[in-house]
Design a protein around this motif. Structure first.
Motif, PDB file in Angstrom:
ATOM      1  N   LEU A   1       0.839  -1.210   0.000  1.00  0.00           N
ATOM      2  CA  LEU A   1       0.000   0.000   0.000  1.00  0.00           C
ATOM      3  C   LEU A   1       0.873   1.260   0.000  1.00  0.00           C
ATOM      4  O   LEU A   1       0.682   2.163  -0.821  1.00  0.00           O
ATOM      5  CB  LEU A   1      -0.917  -0.007   1.232  1.00  0.00           C
ATOM      6  N   VAL A   2       1.859   1.307   0.896  1.00  0.00           N
ATOM      7  CA  VAL A   2       2.723   2.484   1.003  1.00  0.00           C
ATOM      8  C   VAL A   2       3.478   2.721  -0.311  1.00  0.00           C
ATOM      9  O   VAL A   2       3.529   3.846  -0.817  1.00  0.00           O
ATOM     10  CB  VAL A   2       3.727   2.333   2.176  1.00  0.00           C
ATOM     11  N   THR A   3       4.028   1.663  -0.886  1.00  0.00           N
ATOM     12  CA  THR A   3       4.838   1.864  -2.099  1.00  0.00           C
ATOM     13  C   THR A   3       3.950   2.236  -3.297  1.00  0.00           C
ATOM     14  O   THR A   3       4.377   2.989  -4.162  1.00  0.00           O
ATOM     15  CB  THR A   3       5.678   0.619  -2.446  1.00  0.00           C
ATOM     16  N   ARG A   4       2.719   1.740  -3.311  1.00  0.00           N
ATOM     17  CA  ARG A   4       1.807   2.089  -4.419  1.00  0.00           C
ATOM     18  C   ARG A   4       1.502   3.590  -4.386  1.00  0.00           C
ATOM     19  O   ARG A   4       1.583   4.270  -5.418  1.00  0.00           O
ATOM     20  CB  ARG A   4       0.519   1.265  -4.310  1.00  0.00           C
ATOM     21  N   VAL A   5       1.193   4.123  -3.198  1.00  0.00           N
ATOM     22  CA  VAL A   5       0.904   5.553  -3.082  1.00  0.00           C
ATOM     23  C   VAL A   5       2.174   6.364  -3.389  1.00  0.00           C
ATOM     24  O   VAL A   5       2.133   7.336  -4.144  1.00  0.00           O
ATOM     25  CB  VAL A   5       0.360   5.896  -1.674  1.00  0.00           C
ATOM     26  N   ALA A   6       3.313   5.936  -2.822  1.00  0.00           N
ATOM     27  CA  ALA A   6       4.567   6.682  -3.013  1.00  0.00           C
ATOM     28  C   ALA A   6       4.933   6.784  -4.496  1.00  0.00           C
ATOM     29  O   ALA A   6       5.433   7.822  -4.951  1.00  0.00           O
ATOM     30  CB  ALA A   6       5.691   6.016  -2.226  1.00  0.00           C
ATOM     31  N   LYS A   7       4.681   5.723  -5.241  1.00  0.00           N
ATOM     32  CA  LYS A   7       5.036   5.708  -6.674  1.00  0.00           C
ATOM     33  C   LYS A   7       4.274   6.776  -7.451  1.00  0.00           C
ATOM     34  O   LYS A   7       4.819   7.390  -8.364  1.00  0.00           O
ATOM     35  CB  LYS A   7       4.760   4.326  -7.270  1.00  0.00           C
ATOM     36  N   GLU A   8       3.027   7.017  -7.061  1.00  0.00           N
ATOM     37  CA  GLU A   8       2.226   8.059  -7.741  1.00  0.00           C
ATOM     38  C   GLU A   8       2.904   9.417  -7.643  1.00  0.00           C
ATOM     39  O   GLU A   8       2.754  10.258  -8.510  1.00  0.00           O
ATOM     40  CB  GLU A   8       0.851   8.165  -7.086  1.00  0.00           C
ATOM     41  N   TYR A   9       3.605   9.631  -6.528  1.00  0.00           N
ATOM     42  CA  TYR A   9       4.261  10.928  -6.307  1.00  0.00           C
ATOM     43  C   TYR A   9       5.768  10.839  -6.586  1.00  0.00           C
ATOM     44  O   TYR A   9       6.495  11.788  -6.318  1.00  0.00           O
ATOM     45  CB  TYR A   9       4.061  11.376  -4.852  1.00  0.00           C
ATOM     46  N   ALA A  10       6.225   9.692  -7.062  1.00  0.00           N
ATOM     47  CA  ALA A  10       7.657   9.445  -7.321  1.00  0.00           C
ATOM     48  C   ALA A  10       8.519   9.694  -6.086  1.00  0.00           C
ATOM     49  O   ALA A  10       9.603  10.273  -6.164  1.00  0.00           O
ATOM     50  CB  ALA A  10       8.142  10.276  -8.503  1.00  0.00           C
ATOM     51  N   ILE A  11       8.004   9.276  -4.919  1.00  0.00           N
ATOM     52  CA  ILE A  11       8.771   9.430  -3.681  1.00  0.00           C
ATOM     53  C   ILE A  11       9.420   8.093  -3.330  1.00  0.00           C
ATOM     54  O   ILE A  11       8.730   7.081  -3.236  1.00  0.00           O
ATOM     55  CB  ILE A  11       7.852   9.869  -2.510  1.00  0.00           C
ATOM     56  N   PRO A  12      10.746   8.065  -3.156  1.00  0.00           N
ATOM     57  CA  PRO A  12      11.395   6.790  -2.815  1.00  0.00           C
ATOM     58  C   PRO A  12      11.000   6.289  -1.422  1.00  0.00           C
ATOM     59  O   PRO A  12      10.798   7.083  -0.509  1.00  0.00           O
ATOM     60  CB  PRO A  12      12.885   7.107  -2.881  1.00  0.00           C
ATOM     61  N   VAL A  13      10.881   4.971  -1.294  1.00  0.00           N
ATOM     62  CA  VAL A  13      10.516   4.345  -0.023  1.00  0.00           C
ATOM     63  C   VAL A  13      11.689   3.522   0.496  1.00  0.00           C
ATOM     64  O   VAL A  13      12.248   2.690  -0.225  1.00  0.00           O
ATOM     65  CB  VAL A  13       9.275   3.439  -0.190  1.00  0.00           C
ATOM     66  N   VAL A  14      12.049   3.781   1.751  1.00  0.00           N
ATOM     67  CA  VAL A  14      13.113   3.039   2.427  1.00  0.00           C
ATOM     68  C   VAL A  14      12.456   2.165   3.494  1.00  0.00           C
ATOM     69  O   VAL A  14      11.628   2.656   4.261  1.00  0.00           O
ATOM     70  CB  VAL A  14      14.111   3.992   3.124  1.00  0.00           C
ATOM     71  N   VAL A  15      12.828   0.892   3.545  1.00  0.00           N
ATOM     72  CA  VAL A  15      12.280   0.000   4.573  1.00  0.00           C
ATOM     73  C   VAL A  15      13.424  -0.556   5.417  1.00  0.00           C
ATOM     74  O   VAL A  15      14.390  -1.105   4.877  1.00  0.00           O
ATOM     75  CB  VAL A  15      11.472  -1.160   3.957  1.00  0.00           C
ATOM     76  N   ASP A  16      13.312  -0.401   6.724  1.00  0.00           N
ATOM     77  CA  ASP A  16      14.253  -1.048   7.643  1.00  0.00           C
ATOM     78  C   ASP A  16      13.775  -2.484   7.823  1.00  0.00           C
ATOM     79  O   ASP A  16      12.739  -2.733   8.447  1.00  0.00           O
ATOM     80  CB  ASP A  16      14.268  -0.284   8.972  1.00  0.00           C
ATOM     81  N   ASN A  17      14.522  -3.419   7.253  1.00  0.00           N
ATOM     82  CA  ASN A  17      14.078  -4.828   7.237  1.00  0.00           C
ATOM     83  C   ASN A  17      14.792  -5.671   8.299  1.00  0.00           C
ATOM     84  O   ASN A  17      14.834  -6.892   8.207  1.00  0.00           O
ATOM     85  CB  ASN A  17      14.329  -5.411   5.838  1.00  0.00           C
ATOM     86  N   THR A  18      15.377  -4.988   9.289  1.00  0.00           N
ATOM     87  CA  THR A  18      16.181  -5.671  10.306  1.00  0.00           C
ATOM     88  C   THR A  18      15.414  -6.783  11.027  1.00  0.00           C
ATOM     89  O   THR A  18      15.943  -7.875  11.224  1.00  0.00           O
ATOM     90  CB  THR A  18      16.664  -4.641  11.360  1.00  0.00           C
ATOM     91  N   PHE A  19      14.175  -6.493  11.433  1.00  0.00           N
ATOM     92  CA  PHE A  19      13.431  -7.462  12.242  1.00  0.00           C
ATOM     93  C   PHE A  19      13.024  -8.704  11.446  1.00  0.00           C
ATOM     94  O   PHE A  19      12.827  -9.759  12.022  1.00  0.00           O
ATOM     95  CB  PHE A  19      12.159  -6.806  12.831  1.00  0.00           C
ATOM     96  N   CYS A  20      12.872  -8.548  10.144  1.00  0.00           N
ATOM     97  CA  CYS A  20      12.364  -9.671   9.346  1.00  0.00           C
ATOM     98  C   CYS A  20      13.463 -10.474   8.655  1.00  0.00           C
ATOM     99  O   CYS A  20      13.337 -11.686   8.523  1.00  0.00           O
ATOM    100  CB  CYS A  20      11.408  -9.156   8.278  1.00  0.00           C
ATOM    101  N   THR A  21      14.481  -9.790   8.178  1.00  0.00           N
ATOM    102  CA  THR A  21      15.482 -10.371   7.276  1.00  0.00           C
ATOM    103  C   THR A  21      14.800 -10.761   5.956  1.00  0.00           C
ATOM    104  O   THR A  21      13.573 -10.938   5.930  1.00  0.00           O
ATOM    105  CB  THR A  21      16.204 -11.628   7.834  1.00  0.00           C
ATOM    106  N   PRO A  22      15.579 -10.903   4.893  1.00  0.00           N
ATOM    107  CA  PRO A  22      14.945 -11.249   3.615  1.00  0.00           C
ATOM    108  C   PRO A  22      14.286 -12.635   3.629  1.00  0.00           C
ATOM    109  O   PRO A  22      13.491 -12.945   2.744  1.00  0.00           O
ATOM    110  CB  PRO A  22      16.105 -11.199   2.608  1.00  0.00           C
ATOM    111  N   TYR A  23      14.578 -13.428   4.632  1.00  0.00           N
ATOM    112  CA  TYR A  23      13.935 -14.752   4.701  1.00  0.00           C
ATOM    113  C   TYR A  23      12.438 -14.617   4.962  1.00  0.00           C
ATOM    114  O   TYR A  23      11.635 -15.386   4.435  1.00  0.00           O
ATOM    115  CB  TYR A  23      14.596 -15.594   5.795  1.00  0.00           C
ATOM    116  N   LEU A  24      12.067 -13.623   5.775  1.00  0.00           N
ATOM    117  CA  LEU A  24      10.650 -13.473   6.141  1.00  0.00           C
ATOM    118  C   LEU A  24       9.923 -12.430   5.303  1.00  0.00           C
ATOM    119  O   LEU A  24       8.705 -12.478   5.177  1.00  0.00           O
ATOM    120  CB  LEU A  24      10.514 -13.096   7.623  1.00  0.00           C
ATOM    121  N   GLN A  25      10.650 -11.462   4.751  1.00  0.00           N
ATOM    122  CA  GLN A  25       9.979 -10.349   4.062  1.00  0.00           C
ATOM    123  C   GLN A  25      10.929  -9.724   3.058  1.00  0.00           C
ATOM    124  O   GLN A  25      12.079  -9.452   3.398  1.00  0.00           O
ATOM    125  CB  GLN A  25       9.556  -9.328   5.126  1.00  0.00           C
ATOM    126  N   GLN A  26      10.441  -9.478   1.849  1.00  0.00           N
ATOM    127  CA  GLN A  26      11.286  -8.887   0.815  1.00  0.00           C
ATOM    128  C   GLN A  26      10.651  -7.609   0.283  1.00  0.00           C
ATOM    129  O   GLN A  26       9.951  -7.613  -0.728  1.00  0.00           O
ATOM    130  CB  GLN A  26      11.543  -9.912  -0.290  1.00  0.00           C
TER     131      GLN A  26
END
Ligand SMILES: *Cc1c(COP(=O)(O)O)cnc(C)c1O
Length: 401
Positions: A169-194
């Motif tokens: 949801l966040v990235t879909r809205v951000a794309k409309e405005y061409a705003i880059p999205v940064v995600v801190d993925n520390t808690f999940c690691t790429p194993y749980l969330q990409q």
């Protein structure tokens, strides 16, 4: 079967490393060197001019570090990655890359304590403003965007309340405005969330946590969806501010990463067992764990994460003193900040990781004086529950609440 791309559990072991380029060594070698020799003056000139690939100086790149960067690029489904000396060096590098004086940053309702500190520095010294936004609805996100918004910075799960953000949801809205999205993925690691797969542009990691997994390294990573952007960070913020990762730390992380998938499976299993044990304890209330069906973020977790993670927060009945007395009675569980280690760790966010956050903002972030955060380790979960049990019994008889 398969489209040529191996499964995560295989890539976490093999990707980023070609033994044939390193005398056949099975384990990635440690290139503990500050600089690299050129075969001629002309070769040195060509490397500095970017006309010839190759090593120059370890602040500009090191083979052991590059193995880690390439492995993480593969695991996060990104285009390129950079390693840093700490998670905060990675967070500050990506933010300095994206914002300039006068810009505005939109943040999730809670962020890591030192990320909060960095945002304050950016605001006070460079007039880069930020606000913490409830991103649970599309309107909420749209409403927060201004002409100056240069970046959306998100943690999911939010530390320490485990509230999740719908990243698609966040990235879909951000794309409309061409705003880059940064995600801190520390808690999940790429194993749980990409998150890059869900449309984010940058991932940051504190590699200190699950990526290393053994509590012996401080490190950070950025993974991006654009090779050009990552190159720009490497040639500016990373090179000139200089918060690089040491080769030895990269060597430890390359080693730790090999077991990421099996470690995460065990962290997740243990956390589910311990969360359901905690739920039956009368001294414990409000358990924040996305794996519990009545956690408000449970539906997002089920759709966006492979499993529910190894982090549990909970509030105790009583006061700050009750919570501290409980911590002091634990024997197996260690009192320490950090997370993602083999050892189960407990900390008191209000006085430790989030001590710097003003009281009013803490309340908005849901960080009360009786909130405790448990980083579930790899021990037998029964032993962890027994430790909690004996501590709760002692508190009960002391009647400290
Ligand atoms: C620990 C942590 C950081 C900071 O990482 P360091 O390696 O300690 O600098 C950033 N974000 C989250 C979610 C963390 O847990």
């Amino acid at each position: 079967m398969g489209n040529g791309k191996k499964r995560f559990e295989t890539r976490v072991i093999h990707d980023g490393y070609d033994a044939q380029q390193h005398f056949g060594a099975l384990a990635p070698p440690l290139y503990q060197t500050s600089t690299f020799t050129f075969s001629s003056a002309e070769q040195g000139e060509a490397r500095f001019a970017g006309e010839e690939e190759g090593n120059i100086y370890s602040r500009l790149g090191n083979p052991t570090v590059r193995i880690l960067e390439e492995k993480m690029t593969s695991l996060e489904n990104g285009k390129a990655a950079l390693a840093f000396g700490s998670g905060m060096a990675a967070v500050s590098a990506v933010l300095l890359h994206l914002v300039k004086t006068g810009d505005h940053i939109i943040c999730s309702r809670g962020v890591y304590g030192c990320t909060f500190g960095l945002l304050e520095i950016l605001d006070e010294k460079f007039h880069i403003s930020h606000n913490f936004v409830d991103m649970s609805t599309e309107e909420g996100i749209r409403h927060a965007i201004t002409n100056d918004t240069a970046c959306i910075y998100v943690e999911s799960p939010i530390n320490p309340t485990m509230e999740l953000i719908d990243l698609a949801l966040v990235t879909r809205v951000a794309k409309e405005y061409a705003i880059p999205v940064v995600v801190d993925n520390t808690f999940c690691t790429p194993y749980l969330q990409q998150p890059l797969t869900l449309g984010a542009n940058y991932i940051v990691h504190s590699a200190t946590k699950y990526i290393g997994g053994h509590g012996d390294v401080v490190g950070g990573l950025i993974v991006g969806d654009s090779q050009e952007q990552i190159k720009l960070i490497s040639m500016s913020t990373q090179k000139d501010i200089g918060g690089i990762m040491s080769p030895f730390d990269a060597w430890l992380l390359n080693r730790g990463l090999k077991t990421l998938a099996i470690r995460m499976d065990r962290h997740c299993l243990n956390a589910e067992k311990i969360a359901s044990y905690l739920r039956d304890q009368s001294l414990i209330k409000n358990i924040y764990f996305p794996g519990l069906k009545d956690h408000p973020s449970h539906p997002i977790a089920a759709s966006q994460m492979k499993n529910y993670g190894g982090m549990i927060s909970f509030e105790m009945n009583g006061t700050k003193e009750t919570a501290q007395a409980f911590m002091n009675e634990l024997k197996l569980i260690k009192i320490a900040v950090s997370l993602g280690d083999a050892e189960t760790l407990i900390q008191h966010p209000a006085s430790m990781t989030h001590a710097i956050v003003p009281k009013k903002v803490k309340e908005q972030m849901g960080i009360s004086d009786t909130l405790l955060r448990l980083s579930v380790g790899l021990e037998a979960w029964e032993d962890v529950c027994e430790d909690i049990d004996q501590a709760l019994k002692k508190i009960d008889t002391m009647a400290v609440f």
